[in-house]
Enzyme design. Sequence first.
Site, PDB file in Angstrom:
ATOM      1  N   GLU A 131       0.942  -0.581  -0.385  1.00  9.08           N
ATOM      2  CA  GLU A 131      -0.177   0.142  -0.171  1.00  9.08           C
ATOM      3  C   GLU A 131       0.868   1.545   0.003  1.00  9.08           C
ATOM      4  OE1 GLU A 131      -2.477  -1.564  -1.410  1.00  9.08           O
ATOM      5  OE2 GLU A 131      -4.328  -0.584   0.752  1.00  9.08           O
ATOM      6  N   THR A 184      -6.428   6.648  -5.557  1.00 13.67           N
ATOM      7  CA  THR A 184      -6.078   7.241  -4.706  1.00 13.67           C
ATOM      8  C   THR A 184      -4.694   7.911  -4.353  1.00 13.67           C
ATOM      9  OG1 THR A 184      -6.369   4.517  -4.005  1.00 13.67           O
ATOM     10  CG2 THR A 184      -5.746   5.553  -2.124  1.00 13.67           C
TER      11      THR A 184
END
Length: 311
Positions: A131, A184
Amino acid sequence: METIRVFAPATVANVVCGYDVLGFAVNEPGDEVILRLTDKPGIRITKITGDNGKLPLDPQRNTVGVSVYHYLNGIDKPDTGVEIELHKKMPIGSGLGSSSASTVAGLFALNELMGRKLSSCQLLPYAMKGEEMACGTGHADNVAPALMGGFVLIRSYDPLDVIRLPYPSDLHCAIVFPDVDVPTKDARRMIRSKVLLKDAVTQWGNIAGLVSGLCMHDVELIGRSMKDIIVEPTRSILIPGFETLRRIAHDNGAVSFGISGSGPSVFSFTRDKQTSTRITNALQEHLKSLGVKSLSFVSEINAEGPKVLDQ
Ligand code: HSE
């Protein structure tokens, strides 16, 4: 050569009011990884399908490759030979934890072939490395539920303290992905870094209400707590017709409505599959009238997390 095929689920992060601290897994969509141990040391990504050529095969630039690299170093087996095939079965940049599903499928697969050296909790920091590479920060509200299944609270990042929450068994989720691009990384940069105390008070009241509602199996309390006055007002601008979508969801029986992760997907909780299907149909119809293509998914909460499909 040992081979394994693993599925890992998509996830809904934030759950409206719990930015970076709440998330849950769904049964579909999700990603698949086929992973092999080989005699030749090093990590190789041999194939990626379903990504329209968007994802890099270079293991140092791929979330699966990066997390597998850190895992092998962490267990002191850096010279292990690993071949990875990634089969994307869900849209990228959808706000449904696409990179997390891939990362978790890869890590879980490798950990199985390494004799389950680590527990799900111990795998989490390695999944967060993926991530970190994809989004600039190692938030855990997608990877933790993808890895552990169910509904998850990240009580603290330092030290990492992750809690699996109970939830009403009849909770269903209606998801619609409007096909517009919301990376994102960009959606995180949009959010203001300072929050007024009065807004914080409203927000933490809602987070506590949502967690209480989950623990007490009180669907009505869950619904009235799922309000976000900090992040949603900024991010919802990127979602076509967001306020109309909200009204349509509630008119069709939604318990709640909000952005999934960083968007553009939106989701509602409902008490049954039928209501979820009615909501996704109505939302998709509205998006179509705006000229926006969309995909929909109806699911219960996935309690299992990753699963081995073949070994
Ligand atoms: N909590 C993260 C965010 C989830 O909202 O940016 C990203 O999928």
